[in-house]
Design a protein around this motif. Structure first.
Motif, PDB file in Angstrom:
ATOM      1  N   THR A  87      91.965  58.597 123.614  1.00 35.04           N
ATOM      2  CA  THR A  87      90.611  59.134 123.581  1.00 35.04           C
ATOM      3  C   THR A  87      89.687  58.105 122.955  1.00 35.04           C
ATOM      4  OG1 THR A  87      91.437  61.401 123.363  1.00 35.04           O
ATOM      5  CG2 THR A  87      89.128  61.012 122.777  1.00 35.04           C
ATOM      6  N   LEU A  88      88.591  57.807 123.629  1.00 31.68           N
ATOM      7  CA  LEU A  88      87.619  56.833 123.160  1.00 31.68           C
ATOM      8  C   LEU A  88      86.328  57.531 122.746  1.00 31.68           C
ATOM      9  CD1 LEU A  88      87.961  54.203 126.040  1.00 31.68           C
ATOM     10  CD2 LEU A  88      89.366  54.435 123.985  1.00 31.68           C
ATOM     11  N   ALA A  89      85.543  56.840 121.954  1.00 34.70           N
ATOM     12  CA  ALA A  89      84.243  57.375 121.540  1.00 34.70           C
ATOM     13  C   ALA A  89      83.318  56.230 121.186  1.00 34.70           C
ATOM     14  CB  ALA A  89      84.386  58.311 120.342  1.00 34.70           C
ATOM     15  N   ILE A  90      82.041  56.488 121.296  1.00 33.58           N
ATOM     16  CA  ILE A  90      81.030  55.564 120.795  1.00 33.58           C
ATOM     17  C   ILE A  90      80.858  55.842 119.308  1.00 33.58           C
ATOM     18  CG2 ILE A  90      78.612  54.868 120.959  1.00 33.58           C
ATOM     19  CD1 ILE A  90      78.774  55.872 123.906  1.00 33.58           C
ATOM     20  N   ASP A  91      80.978  54.807 118.486  1.00 33.45           N
ATOM     21  CA  ASP A  91      80.996  54.983 117.035  1.00 33.45           C
ATOM     22  C   ASP A  91      79.851  54.196 116.385  1.00 33.45           C
ATOM     23  OD1 ASP A  91      81.513  55.264 114.383  1.00 33.45           O
ATOM     24  OD2 ASP A  91      83.576  54.534 114.445  1.00 33.45           O
ATOM     25  N   PRO A  92      78.702  54.829 116.197  1.00 34.43           N
ATOM     26  CA  PRO A  92      77.568  54.133 115.570  1.00 34.43           C
ATOM     27  C   PRO A  92      77.870  53.617 114.164  1.00 34.43           C
ATOM     28  CG  PRO A  92      76.850  56.184 116.583  1.00 34.43           C
ATOM     29  CD  PRO A  92      78.352  56.204 116.583  1.00 34.43           C
ATOM     30  N   LEU A  93      78.721  54.326 113.416  1.00 33.07           N
ATOM     31  CA  LEU A  93      79.009  53.900 112.050  1.00 33.07           C
ATOM     32  C   LEU A  93      79.801  52.590 112.019  1.00 33.07           C
ATOM     33  CD1 LEU A  93      79.780  57.142 110.028  1.00 33.07           C
ATOM     34  CD2 LEU A  93      77.702  55.771 110.097  1.00 33.07           C
ATOM     35  N   ALA A  94      80.613  52.362 113.047  1.00 38.39           N
ATOM     36  CA  ALA A  94      81.328  51.078 113.108  1.00 38.39           C
ATOM     37  C   ALA A  94      80.342  49.924 113.225  1.00 38.39           C
ATOM     38  CB  ALA A  94      82.296  51.080 114.287  1.00 38.39           C
ATOM     39  N   LEU A  95      79.301  50.122 114.019  1.00 35.63           N
ATOM     40  CA  LEU A  95      78.291  49.075 114.155  1.00 35.63           C
ATOM     41  C   LEU A  95      77.518  48.903 112.849  1.00 35.63           C
ATOM     42  CD1 LEU A  95      76.977  47.016 115.991  1.00 35.63           C
ATOM     43  CD2 LEU A  95      75.407  48.796 116.790  1.00 35.63           C
ATOM     44  N   GLN A  96      77.247  49.992 112.161  1.00 34.55           N
ATOM     45  CA  GLN A  96      76.571  49.898 110.857  1.00 34.55           C
ATOM     46  C   GLN A  96      77.434  49.130 109.855  1.00 34.55           C
ATOM     47  OE1 GLN A  96      75.255  53.743 109.416  1.00 34.55           O
ATOM     48  NE2 GLN A  96      74.494  54.331 111.442  1.00 34.55           N
ATOM     49  N   GLU A  97      78.740  49.402 109.857  1.00 34.60           N
ATOM     50  CA  GLU A  97      79.647  48.665 108.960  1.00 34.60           C
ATOM     51  C   GLU A  97      79.611  47.176 109.258  1.00 34.60           C
ATOM     52  OE1 GLU A  97      83.622  50.671 107.725  1.00 34.60           O
ATOM     53  OE2 GLU A  97      83.228  51.235 109.806  1.00 34.60           O
TER      54      GLU A  97
END
Length: 308
Positions: A87-97
């Motif tokens: 299962t995949l997802a778009i993760d805005p927090l990963a980009l913020q990190e």
């Protein structure tokens, strides 16, 4: 709505995972006896060394749709005895990190999250079939919609797997897309002269006909505008002219040269044009006031290839 739901769930998951992975997320996963599930690309990531997550960059010209693939791998010494459902997802927090690490520690470039209308990616479930070790996902982006003044990335996370171990470092991929206009590239200076005057008279060291073999990069700013760095005759950089750029009137192929130095302008009565057949710019522009004026005349830039 489906995209937003995946973004929300991924955001919560990113918070939970961050606490678990603090000790090892800056290092590659160990190649032990267990396979790991990860995003994979044979090319070298474009992020600085030590980045929390890898960045892979795709380059395209302006067009309505551009499709590229990203590989997910079951990596390691063992075979794959089962279908592995991911299962995949778009993760805005990963980009913020990632951006925070660039600002605070590594001083690399940062990205904005790609808006929903910039891409098409509907299938957030992918299967690595039994007996195989890789699966491909396809992402379509719409370069003609991009704001070319900004850097965008799509942060994808593998949030779960029916079996196997998720990589701490490579279970996230930041997929950047660089959109170049048709003028973008490396250009050879095939002709031209730069005049540098001062109170003491013309400068024969920095001024004169350009040396052979010099090149200039034209870098996309928007659909018809590119930035470049003026050079002295020996190829060294000219100071005091930040944000120099040329804009092409696509109806007439006439060119306007401007700069952060407000005195820079097209030289009156001289040619400033682009030849789309030969891919040659002819530029005549000047800046400053006598006796400290600078004049670039009959500068011909010929396209020789894409920028790295």
């Amino acid at each position: 709505m489906k995209t937003n739901l995946f973004k929300i769930s991924a955001a919560f998951l990113s918070i939970l995972l961050a606490g678990c992975l603090d000790d090892n997320k800056y290092a590659l996963d160990p190649s032990g006896s267990n396979n790991i599930i990860e995003f994979y690309d044979p090319s070298v990531p474009s992020n600085p060394s030590g980045a929390i997550y890898p960045v892979w960059t795709n380059v395209t010209e302006i067009q309505p749709a551009y499709e590229f693939e990203q590989v997910i791998s079951f990596s390691g010494p063992n075979g794959n005895p089962n279908d592995i459902v991911l299962t995949l997802a778009i993760d805005p927090l990963a980009l913020q990190e990632y951006n925070k690490q660039m600002v605070d520690e590594l001083h690399g470039g940062i990205y904005e999250i790609m808006p929903d209308n910039y891409f098409s990616f509907d299938d957030f479930t992918v299967t690595i079939p039994k007996g195989q070790t890789k699966a491909n996902i396809s992402i379509t982006v719409h370069p003609d919609q991009f704001d070319l003044t900004k850097n965008f990335a799509l942060p994808l996370r593998i949030v779960s797997a029916s079996s196997g171990i998720l990589s701490a470092h490579f279970s996230v991929a930041l997929l950047a897309v660089v959109v170049k206009n048709k003028y973008d590239g490396v250009y050879e200076i095939i002709e031209g002269n730069i005049f540098r005057n001062s109170a003491a008279g013309p400068d024969p060291v920095l001024g004169g006909d350009y040396d052979d073999g010099l090149t200039m990069d034209l870098e996309t700013i928007n659909g018809n505008t590119n930035g470049f760095a003026p050079l002295w005759k020996d190829g060294s950089g000219v100071g005091g002219v930040p944000a120099t750029k040329l804009s092409v009137d696509e109806g007439t192929n006439e060119v306007t040269v401007t700069s952060g130095n407000a005195s820079m302008k097209n030289t009156a009565g001289a040619i400033n044009s682009y030849d789309p057949i030969e891919k040659i710019f002819t530029l005549n522009f000047d800046w400053g006031a006598a006796p400290n004026n600078r004049i670039i005349s009959n500068l011909k830039l010929k396209y020789v290839g894409p920028r790295p």
